[in-house]
Design a protein around this motif. Structure first.
Motif, PDB file in Angstrom:
ATOM      1  N   ILE A  94      -1.814  -4.484 -10.798  1.00  0.00           N
ATOM      2  CA  ILE A  94      -1.486  -3.448 -11.761  1.00  0.00           C
ATOM      3  C   ILE A  94      -1.994  -2.077 -11.302  1.00  0.00           C
ATOM      4  CG2 ILE A  94      -3.548  -3.515 -13.240  1.00  0.00           C
ATOM      5  CD1 ILE A  94      -1.603  -3.461 -15.654  1.00  0.00           C
ATOM      6  N   GLY A  95      -1.165  -1.066 -11.488  1.00  0.00           N
ATOM      7  CA  GLY A  95      -1.579   0.306 -11.278  1.00  0.00           C
ATOM      8  C   GLY A  95      -1.250   0.876  -9.913  1.00  0.00           C
ATOM      9  N   SER A  96      -0.575   2.037  -9.903  1.00  0.00           N
ATOM     10  CA  SER A  96      -0.267   2.709  -8.641  1.00  0.00           C
ATOM     11  C   SER A  96      -1.514   3.042  -7.832  1.00  0.00           C
ATOM     12  CB  SER A  96       0.544   3.986  -8.912  1.00  0.00           C
ATOM     13  OG  SER A  96       1.823   3.692  -9.413  1.00  0.00           O
ATOM     14  N   PRO A  97      -2.605   3.545  -8.451  1.00  0.00           N
ATOM     15  CA  PRO A  97      -3.793   3.876  -7.646  1.00  0.00           C
ATOM     16  C   PRO A  97      -4.373   2.659  -6.922  1.00  0.00           C
ATOM     17  CG  PRO A  97      -3.933   4.897  -9.816  1.00  0.00           C
ATOM     18  CD  PRO A  97      -2.782   3.946  -9.861  1.00  0.00           C
ATOM     19  N   ILE A  98      -4.371   1.504  -7.582  1.00  0.00           N
ATOM     20  CA  ILE A  98      -4.945   0.310  -6.966  1.00  0.00           C
ATOM     21  C   ILE A  98      -4.026  -0.227  -5.875  1.00  0.00           C
ATOM     22  CG2 ILE A  98      -5.641  -2.089  -7.409  1.00  0.00           C
ATOM     23  CD1 ILE A  98      -6.599  -1.061 -10.181  1.00  0.00           C
ATOM     24  N   ASN A  99      -2.721  -0.227  -6.126  1.00  0.00           N
ATOM     25  CA  ASN A  99      -1.783  -0.650  -5.088  1.00  0.00           C
ATOM     26  C   ASN A  99      -1.867   0.264  -3.869  1.00  0.00           C
ATOM     27  OD1 ASN A  99       0.327  -2.937  -5.854  1.00  0.00           O
ATOM     28  ND2 ASN A  99      -0.196  -1.864  -7.740  1.00  0.00           N
ATOM     29  N   ALA A 100      -1.999   1.565  -4.102  1.00  0.00           N
ATOM     30  CA  ALA A 100      -2.110   2.510  -2.993  1.00  0.00           C
ATOM     31  C   ALA A 100      -3.401   2.270  -2.214  1.00  0.00           C
ATOM     32  CB  ALA A 100      -2.063   3.943  -3.512  1.00  0.00           C
ATOM     33  N   ALA A 101      -4.480   1.988  -2.925  1.00  0.00           N
ATOM     34  CA  ALA A 101      -5.764   1.740  -2.261  1.00  0.00           C
ATOM     35  C   ALA A 101      -5.722   0.472  -1.413  1.00  0.00           C
ATOM     36  CB  ALA A 101      -6.874   1.638  -3.303  1.00  0.00           C
ATOM     37  N   LEU A 102      -4.875  -0.468  -1.802  1.00  0.00           N
ATOM     38  CA  LEU A 102      -4.774  -1.742  -1.092  1.00  0.00           C
ATOM     39  C   LEU A 102      -3.635  -1.777  -0.069  1.00  0.00           C
ATOM     40  CD1 LEU A 102      -5.494  -4.161  -4.056  1.00  0.00           C
ATOM     41  CD2 LEU A 102      -6.780  -4.066  -1.910  1.00  0.00           C
ATOM     42  N   ALA A 103      -2.929  -0.684   0.089  1.00  0.00           N
ATOM     43  CA  ALA A 103      -1.733  -0.677   0.940  1.00  0.00           C
ATOM     44  C   ALA A 103      -2.012  -1.181   2.346  1.00  0.00           C
ATOM     45  CB  ALA A 103      -1.141   0.733   0.991  1.00  0.00           C
ATOM     46  N   GLN A 104      -3.065  -0.689   2.978  1.00  0.00           N
ATOM     47  CA  GLN A 104      -3.358  -1.105   4.351  1.00  0.00           C
ATOM     48  C   GLN A 104      -3.740  -2.577   4.419  1.00  0.00           C
ATOM     49  OE1 GLN A 104      -6.329   1.647   5.864  1.00  0.00           O
ATOM     50  NE2 GLN A 104      -4.761   3.138   6.445  1.00  0.00           N
ATOM     51  N   ASP A 105      -4.491  -3.047   3.425  1.00  0.00           N
ATOM     52  CA  ASP A 105      -4.879  -4.464   3.397  1.00  0.00           C
ATOM     53  C   ASP A 105      -3.663  -5.360   3.223  1.00  0.00           C
ATOM     54  OD1 ASP A 105      -8.070  -4.531   3.033  1.00  0.00           O
ATOM     55  OD2 ASP A 105      -7.259  -2.815   1.952  1.00  0.00           O
ATOM     56  N   TYR A 106      -2.781  -4.990   2.285  1.00  0.00           N
ATOM     57  CA  TYR A 106      -1.601  -5.809   2.037  1.00  0.00           C
ATOM     58  C   TYR A 106      -0.698  -5.863   3.267  1.00  0.00           C
ATOM     59  CZ  TYR A 106      -2.560  -6.238  -2.992  1.00  0.00           C
ATOM     60  OH  TYR A 106      -3.104  -6.552  -4.207  1.00  0.00           O
ATOM     61  N   GLU A 107      -0.562  -4.726   3.941  1.00  0.00           N
ATOM     62  CA  GLU A 107       0.277  -4.716   5.147  1.00  0.00           C
ATOM     63  C   GLU A 107      -0.372  -5.530   6.268  1.00  0.00           C
ATOM     64  OE1 GLU A 107       2.618  -1.613   8.137  1.00  0.00           O
ATOM     65  OE2 GLU A 107       1.449  -0.832   6.445  1.00  0.00           O
ATOM     66  N   ALA A 108      -1.665  -5.362   6.451  1.00  0.00           N
ATOM     67  CA  ALA A 108      -2.362  -6.092   7.520  1.00  0.00           C
ATOM     68  C   ALA A 108      -2.334  -7.597   7.285  1.00  0.00           C
ATOM     69  CB  ALA A 108      -3.807  -5.609   7.622  1.00  0.00           C
ATOM     70  N   ASP A 109      -2.426  -8.001   6.014  1.00  0.00           N
ATOM     71  CA  ASP A 109      -2.452  -9.419   5.686  1.00  0.00           C
ATOM     72  C   ASP A 109      -1.053 -10.020   5.546  1.00  0.00           C
ATOM     73  OD1 ASP A 109      -5.211  -9.375   5.660  1.00  0.00           O
ATOM     74  OD2 ASP A 109      -5.349  -9.017   3.506  1.00  0.00           O
ATOM     75  N   LYS A 110      -0.028  -9.166   5.674  1.00  0.00           N
ATOM     76  CA  LYS A 110       1.369  -9.619   5.581  1.00  0.00           C
ATOM     77  C   LYS A 110       1.592 -10.448   4.310  1.00  0.00           C
ATOM     78  CE  LYS A 110       2.355  -9.559  10.549  1.00  0.00           C
ATOM     79  NZ  LYS A 110       1.179  -8.738  10.904  1.00  0.00           N
ATOM     80  N   ILE A 111       1.107  -9.901   3.204  1.00  0.00           N
ATOM     81  CA  ILE A 111       1.157 -10.629   1.947  1.00  0.00           C
ATOM     82  C   ILE A 111       2.212 -10.032   1.021  1.00  0.00           C
ATOM     83  CG2 ILE A 111      -0.590  -9.233   0.726  1.00  0.00           C
ATOM     84  CD1 ILE A 111      -1.710 -11.954  -0.333  1.00  0.00           C
ATOM     85  N   VAL A 112       2.941 -10.890   0.331  1.00  0.00           N
ATOM     86  CA  VAL A 112       3.923 -10.442  -0.649  1.00  0.00           C
ATOM     87  C   VAL A 112       3.193 -10.110  -1.945  1.00  0.00           C
ATOM     88  CG1 VAL A 112       5.863 -11.196  -2.096  1.00  0.00           C
ATOM     89  CG2 VAL A 112       5.852 -11.696   0.362  1.00  0.00           C
ATOM     90  N   ASN A 113       3.544  -8.972  -2.523  1.00  0.00           N
ATOM     91  CA  ASN A 113       2.865  -8.475  -3.718  1.00  0.00           C
ATOM     92  C   ASN A 113       3.882  -7.833  -4.660  1.00  0.00           C
ATOM     93  OD1 ASN A 113       0.918  -7.125  -5.516  1.00  0.00           O
ATOM     94  ND2 ASN A 113       1.429  -5.273  -4.353  1.00  0.00           N
ATOM     95  N   PHE A 114       3.774  -8.171  -5.939  1.00  0.00           N
ATOM     96  CA  PHE A 114       4.596  -7.517  -6.951  1.00  0.00           C
ATOM     97  C   PHE A 114       3.707  -6.618  -7.806  1.00  0.00           C
ATOM     98  CE2 PHE A 114       7.395 -11.243  -6.137  1.00  0.00           C
ATOM     99  CZ  PHE A 114       8.465 -10.512  -5.653  1.00  0.00           C
ATOM    100  N   PRO A 115       3.852  -5.300  -7.660  1.00  0.00           N
ATOM    101  CA  PRO A 115       3.001  -4.387  -8.419  1.00  0.00           C
ATOM    102  C   PRO A 115       3.504  -4.189  -9.848  1.00  0.00           C
ATOM    103  CG  PRO A 115       4.502  -3.134  -7.032  1.00  0.00           C
ATOM    104  CD  PRO A 115       4.756  -4.595  -6.737  1.00  0.00           C
ATOM    105  N   SER A 116       2.548  -4.087 -10.774  1.00  0.00           N
ATOM    106  CA  SER A 116       2.884  -3.600 -12.115  1.00  0.00           C
ATOM    107  C   SER A 116       2.721  -2.092 -12.061  1.00  0.00           C
ATOM    108  CB  SER A 116       1.948  -4.226 -13.160  1.00  0.00           C
ATOM    109  OG  SER A 116       2.075  -5.621 -13.181  1.00  0.00           O
ATOM    110  N   ALA A 117       3.567  -1.471 -11.277  1.00  0.00           N
ATOM    111  CA  ALA A 117       3.537  -0.037 -11.005  1.00  0.00           C
ATOM    112  C   ALA A 117       4.823   0.315 -10.271  1.00  0.00           C
ATOM    113  CB  ALA A 117       2.317   0.331 -10.157  1.00  0.00           C
ATOM    114  N   TRP A 118       5.216   1.591 -10.362  1.00  0.00           N
ATOM    115  CA  TRP A 118       6.512   1.989  -9.814  1.00  0.00           C
ATOM    116  C   TRP A 118       6.407   3.288  -9.015  1.00  0.00           C
ATOM    117  CZ3 TRP A 118       5.394  -0.470 -14.231  1.00  0.00           C
ATOM    118  CH2 TRP A 118       6.057  -1.657 -14.508  1.00  0.00           C
ATOM    119  N   GLY A 119       5.243   3.505  -8.391  1.00  0.00           N
ATOM    120  CA  GLY A 119       5.059   4.694  -7.571  1.00  0.00           C
ATOM    121  C   GLY A 119       5.958   4.668  -6.343  1.00  0.00           C
TER     122      GLY A 119
END
Length: 406
Positions: free
Chosen positions: A115-140
């Motif tokens: 949940i949240g654009s700020p948290i998804n943005a903060a995790l962007a590098q981790d999510y990309e590095a871990d090649k993990i699928v994620n559905f955000p409750s955010a629409w940034g």
């Protein structure tokens, strides 16, 4: 309350070794074995949830998470694998979200919700590095730059442009008017403002900006400023607490203008307060999800499963719908014989023309750097289950295509 589900030691060992295990495929998985690497133990898949249960979007976070939980109570991947959720409360604090993800990432196959654009943005590098699928409750807008992250509907700029389209169509606004946009600092608010800026250029609008922090509660000063500038509409990219404060201040100051909002601005609890009547006649919300009046069966199912839940919002519909999309991803990966992180990411990237039976707007695809959908619902607060009624079914406004390409 949901608690964290620990992964089995063998799953962690396999991950550390960089190899994959094999699990017998489900009935939809075709013949042969299904490869796994992390987040799958026997016939149980664990998905991560980073939600807000105590911060500014606590009510919404609870509803979305309950929607996730309700869906996975009965759904199975490939008719074989059950799903458990590892739920963590970020409090809508980015650093807390980063720390919590670090604590669970070795145990989960994918992220059912962040949940949240700020948290998804903060995790962007981790999510990309871990090649993990994620559905955000955010629409940034920037969230579409993260491989594997699937924004569930139009980005906030496109969403806001559809609200403007509805307002012009219904005569709530006209060319050359003045609008005041109150918005959160950061990805959420600034993406919404981009929608206003784009429409303003097309329709020669004058825009009065008022940036606030998520912790700011009293909107009296901002409304006073907008009234002094003679605004013809107020536009919000905030949380429900700020929405009700804007309504109270506008009502007190006699500022009788429509309010256009991004989807997180409203919660049914607002209809329990003194501004309820004013909101029902002034607020128009652009959203990627439908309402309970269109899905009475889901409302009945939800209230039966959570009898103590009060005033469920469209977050339940979002949570249920995003779980359906996750199931489509996992079913595809399972049918391909690959429930590893890489296999799930491949299945995610191949999804096209995604349909959730009207729970969420139609999604074209999860293409990098592009809004996954150009459509929105428009709803107003009402005395109905979920607190909102649809006044415009899912549609693509006149500004959406140009904004998505800009």
């Amino acid at each position: 309350m949901l608690t964290r589900v620990a992964a089995a030691t063998v799953a962690l060992a396999l991950l550390a070794a960089g190899c994959s295990s094999k699990a017998e495929s489900g009935s939809d998985g075709g013949s042969g074995d299904v490869a796994t690497d992390v987040g799958v133990e026997g016939t149980t898949i664990t998905l991560g949830v980073l939600t807000d249960l105590t911060g500014v979007f606590a009510a919404l976070g609870k509803d979305i998470t309950n929607g996730n939980t309700l869906y996975w109570k009965s759904a199975k991947v490939c008719d074989k694998y059950s799903v458990k959720l590892d739920v963590q409360d970020t409090g809508y604090v980015p650093q807390q979200g980063v720390q919590l993800y670090s604590s669970i990432k070795s145990d989960v196959l994918a992220m059912q919700q962040t949940i949240g654009s700020p948290i998804n943005a903060a995790l962007a590098q981790d999510y990309e590095a871990d090649k993990i699928v994620n559905f955000p409750s955010a629409w940034g807008e920037k969230l579409t730059d993260i491989p594997g992250t699937g924004v569930l509907g139009p980005t906030y700029d496109v969403e806001m442009s559809n609200a403007y389209d509805y307002a012009f169509e219904k005569g709530l606004l006209k060319d050359g008017d003045t609008v005041g946009h109150i918005y959160f600092e950061g990805e959420y608010g600034e993406t919404g403002l981009e929608g206003t800026t784009y429409v303003a250029k097309q329709k020669k609008l004058t825009v009065v900006e008022a940036q606030i922090k998520a912790t700011d509660q009293d909107m009296s000063a901002q409304v006073t400023q907008l009234k002094a500038r003679g605004v013809d509409a107020i536009v919000l990219t905030v949380a429900p607490a700020q929405t009700t404060s804007v309504a109270a201040a506008a009502q007190a100051q006699g500022l009788d203008v429509p309010i256009l909002g991004s989807n997180p601005v409203f919660a049914p609890g607002l209809l329990q307060g003194p501004t309820a009547a004013w909101l029902k006649s002034h607020l128009y919300v652009s959203a990627p999800v439908s309402t309970f009046e269109k899905h009475e069966d889901l409302y009945d199912k939800y209230t039966a499963a959570f009898p103590d839940a009060k005033n469920p919002s469209g977050g339940v519909i979002l949570g249920y719908g995003m779980s359906e999309i996750m199931k489509q991803v996992l079913d595809t990966a399972c049918a391909d014989g690959d429930l590893t992180r890489a296999g799930v990411l491949k299945a995610f990237q191949g999804l096209k023309n995604i349909d959730t039976g009207g729970l969420i707007v139609p999604i074209e695809s999860f293409t990098l750097h592009r809004s996954p959908s150009l459509q929105s619902y428009i709803y107003q607060p009402a005395d109905v289950p979920g607190g909102a009624k649809v006044v415009q079914d899912a549609f693509e406004g006149q500004f959406a295509p140009g904004l998505a390409e800009s």
